[in-house]
Design an enzyme around this catalytic site. Structure first.
Site, mmCIF file in Angstrom:
data_model
loop_
_atom_site.group_PDB
_atom_site.id
_atom_site.type_symbol
_atom_site.label_atom_id
_atom_site.label_comp_id
_atom_site.label_asym_id
_atom_site.label_seq_id
_atom_site.Cartn_x
_atom_site.Cartn_y
_atom_site.Cartn_z
ATOM 1 C CG HIS A 266 34.376 66.256 21.354
ATOM 2 N ND1 HIS A 266 35.053 67.342 21.838
ATOM 3 C CD2 HIS A 266 34.256 65.379 22.377
ATOM 4 C CE1 HIS A 266 35.341 67.123 23.110
ATOM 5 N NE2 HIS A 266 34.867 65.947 23.461
ATOM 6 C CG ASP A 317 30.680 58.527 25.382
ATOM 7 O OD1 ASP A 317 31.231 57.909 26.297
ATOM 8 O OD2 ASP A 317 30.278 59.704 25.492
HETATM 9 N N1 COA Z 1 24.524 63.519 15.267
HETATM 10 C C1 COA Z 1 23.987 64.317 14.324
HETATM 11 N N2 COA Z 1 24.282 65.608 14.205
HETATM 12 C C2 COA Z 1 25.127 66.141 15.099
HETATM 13 C C3 COA Z 1 25.704 65.367 16.119
HETATM 14 C C4 COA Z 1 25.368 64.015 16.182
HETATM 15 N N3 COA Z 1 25.880 63.222 17.114
HETATM 16 N N4 COA Z 1 26.511 66.137 16.853
HETATM 17 C C5 COA Z 1 26.444 67.354 16.332
HETATM 18 N N5 COA Z 1 25.602 67.354 15.273
HETATM 19 C C6 COA Z 1 25.265 68.509 14.444
HETATM 20 C C7 COA Z 1 24.185 69.311 15.116
HETATM 21 O O1 COA Z 1 22.903 68.882 14.765
HETATM 22 C C8 COA Z 1 24.515 70.686 14.636
HETATM 23 O O2 COA Z 1 24.078 70.799 13.302
HETATM 24 P P1 COA Z 1 23.382 72.143 12.767
HETATM 25 O O3 COA Z 1 24.454 73.196 12.892
HETATM 26 O O4 COA Z 1 22.993 71.796 11.380
HETATM 27 O O5 COA Z 1 22.226 72.402 13.700
HETATM 28 C C9 COA Z 1 26.022 70.719 14.593
HETATM 29 O O6 COA Z 1 26.413 69.345 14.374
HETATM 30 C C10 COA Z 1 26.658 71.229 15.880
HETATM 31 O O7 COA Z 1 26.170 70.448 16.966
HETATM 32 P P2 COA Z 1 25.957 70.969 18.441
HETATM 33 O O8 COA Z 1 25.048 70.044 19.159
HETATM 34 O O9 COA Z 1 25.619 72.424 18.431
HETATM 35 O O10 COA Z 1 27.415 70.800 19.015
HETATM 36 P P3 COA Z 1 27.849 71.001 20.504
HETATM 37 O O11 COA Z 1 29.263 71.400 20.461
HETATM 38 O O12 COA Z 1 26.895 71.858 21.255
HETATM 39 O O13 COA Z 1 27.690 69.535 21.119
HETATM 40 C C11 COA Z 1 28.017 67.248 21.451
HETATM 41 C C12 COA Z 1 28.692 68.577 21.134
HETATM 42 C C13 COA Z 1 29.101 66.209 21.756
HETATM 43 C C14 COA Z 1 27.150 67.386 22.701
HETATM 44 C C15 COA Z 1 27.170 66.805 20.232
HETATM 45 O O14 COA Z 1 28.032 66.528 19.150
HETATM 46 C C16 COA Z 1 26.292 65.615 20.537
HETATM 47 O O15 COA Z 1 25.193 65.787 21.047
HETATM 48 N N6 COA Z 1 26.781 64.367 20.237
HETATM 49 C C17 COA Z 1 26.029 63.200 20.582
HETATM 50 C C18 COA Z 1 26.151 62.892 22.071
HETATM 51 C C19 COA Z 1 27.504 62.383 22.449
HETATM 52 O O16 COA Z 1 28.068 61.520 21.798
HETATM 53 N N7 COA Z 1 28.023 62.892 23.558
HETATM 54 C C20 COA Z 1 29.316 62.463 24.100
HETATM 55 C C21 COA Z 1 30.290 63.577 24.043
HETATM 56 S S1 COA Z 1 31.912 63.030 24.494
#
Ligand code: COA
Length: 376
Positions: A266, A317
């Site tokens: 998140h 989710d």
């Molecule tokens: N699975 C694996 N790795 C994850 C992850 C996941 N669900 N969520 C974050 N990470 C990792 C990223 O790969 C990144 O790692 P790195 O620094 O080694 O590259 C780090 O954690 C930060 O992730 P990032 O995508 O930059 O975070 P964000 O704040 O931009 O995005 C979300 C937040 C929620 C979009 C992201 O966690 C995600 O895509 N989750 C899955 C989708 C989801 O469940 N969405 C519903 C949100 S309520």
């Protein structure tokens, strides 16, 4: 001679992570605590109803008995789909439609029938708020029926939004327990500060566009797998994994491949999403009740592994996927259901935005070519 361009050099914050885009009094996140108008999500989930939460989000206070009854009756009145909407829903290619596309299209079309569509005055907005919040579940349930060639079920005016949604989708009365659990799900999804879809709603509102336009924008933003679309992906992943034994290898491979595991992580909660804790308990109970314990066990194992290996925790989710699955809801309706609840929060944001509006207009740092001439 080519014009020299002085580039705008404001700070960039990709994904606006560090940016406070507005003040708000609707909901707030402090570490792992989520408040709606000052009340914790745990308190509301245990002791409130979705209708009461809707009143709270829109009015910044709890309703008295009469106000709650009035709101409940106004919402349920608006659950009945108009003949025009039913005709449109039947004319659209429901069977092969992506449900979020269908929901977005039908919601957008409601502006064409709305008597207040040209007005953004407060009273007109409150009428639209009731219409949109009342009807959202009927569109989703209606899609579920139409695409299976079944008749649309009319709501029971004496019952809640949660009860009626399950009833209109399945054509049979839900048990009191299922209706209560679904009501809790609606409470948990109702609002979440400046999430992507609420922000989209506020951006559209900020141009002084109308409420249908803003809610349609929000539905479009909710669709994506990084936002509301994640719940469907979680269930597909669990079905693909199949057994608890295979969960470990699947997650280890995902981590190795740097693939995102849906429902995990998140932007704001780094020490856990309080909604996921409530949903985890519901998932455990429902999976046991429906003899599908393996789905809960797989989820719990993935949850543990993601924390051990990546320090990441589940979001709203993750466990809602198994909760809805055990309730017998088709997987591709999970994200539309998010909208059935979140429309209440979007509307609170839209009303707040109108009340303190300034158009959203950030800048982009230009990295493209300059100095080109047509040479004519
Ligand atoms: N699975 C694996 N790795 C994850 C992850 C996941 N669900 N969520 C974050 N990470 C990792 C990223 O790969 C990144 O790692 P790195 O620094 O080694 O590259 C780090 O954690 C930060 O992730 P990032 O995508 O930059 O975070 P964000 O704040 O931009 O995005 C979300 C937040 C929620 C979009 C992201 O966690 C995600 O895509 N989750 C899955 C989708 C989801 O469940 N969405 C519903 C949100 S309520």
């Amino acid at each position: 001679m080519a014009t020299e361009i002085k580039e705008f050099d404001g700070a960039i914050d990709k994904g606006l992570e560090g940016i406070v885009a507005c003040t708000t009094k609707i909901s707030s996140i402090h570490d792992s605590t989520l408040l709606y108008r000052g009340y914790t999500i745990e308190d509301l989930a245990a002791n409130s109803t979705f209708e009461e939460v809707v009143f709270l989000l829109w009015n910044d206070r709890l309703p008295n008995k009469n106000e709650l009854e009035q709101l409940r009756s106004d919402l349920v009145k608006n659950m009945t789909l108009s003949n025009e909407t039913v005709a449109l829903m039947k004319a659209l290619p429901a069977k092969n439609a992506v449900p979020m596309d269908y929901l977005r299209t039908v919601t957008s079309s409601l502006a064409l029938q709305d008597p207040d569509t040209r007005s953004i005055e407060f009273e007109a907005n409150m009428r639209k708020a009731l219409r949109l919040t009342g009807v959202m579940g009927s569109i989703v349930a209606g899609l579920g029926r139409i695409r299976e060639g079944k008749d649309i079920v009319k709501p029971d005016p004496s019952k809640s939004i949660a009860w009626n949604f399950m009833y209109m989708l399945k054509g049979e009365e839900p048990s009191a327990k299922t209706a209560k659990m679904f009501d809790t799900c609606l409470i948990l999804h109702a609002d979440h500060e400046l999430n992507c879809s609420a922000f989209a709603a506020r951006v559209t509102t900020s141009s002084l566009a109308d409420m249908h336009a803003a809610v349609t924008s929000a539905i479009a933003a909710l669709k994506g797998p990084l936002h509301g679309g994640a719940n469907e992906q979680v269930m597909k992943m669990l079905l693909q994994i199949g057994t608890l034994e295979k969960a470990e290898t699947f997650i280890a491979d995902a981590i190795k491949d740097k693939a995102k595991v849906m429902g995990i992580g998140h932007r704001v909660y780094k020490n856990g999403d309080p909604r996921a804790k409530i949903l985890r308990k519901m998932s455990e109970e429902l999976c046991a009740m429906t003899n599908q314990k393996h789905f809960y066990e797989m989820s719990a194992r993935i949850d543990d592994m993601m924390f051990e290996k990546k320090g990441l925790m589940p979001n709203v989710d993750f466990y809602s996927a198994t909760v809805y699955y055990c309730m017998g809801i088709p997987i591709d309706l999970y994200t539309p259901i998010f909208a059935v609840s979140r429309v209440s929060g979007w509307i609170a944001h839209i009303l707040e935005q109108y009340s303190q509006n300034r158009i959203y207009r950030p800048r982009g740092r230009y990295l493209g070519k300059t100095g080109l001439t047509l040479g004519r």
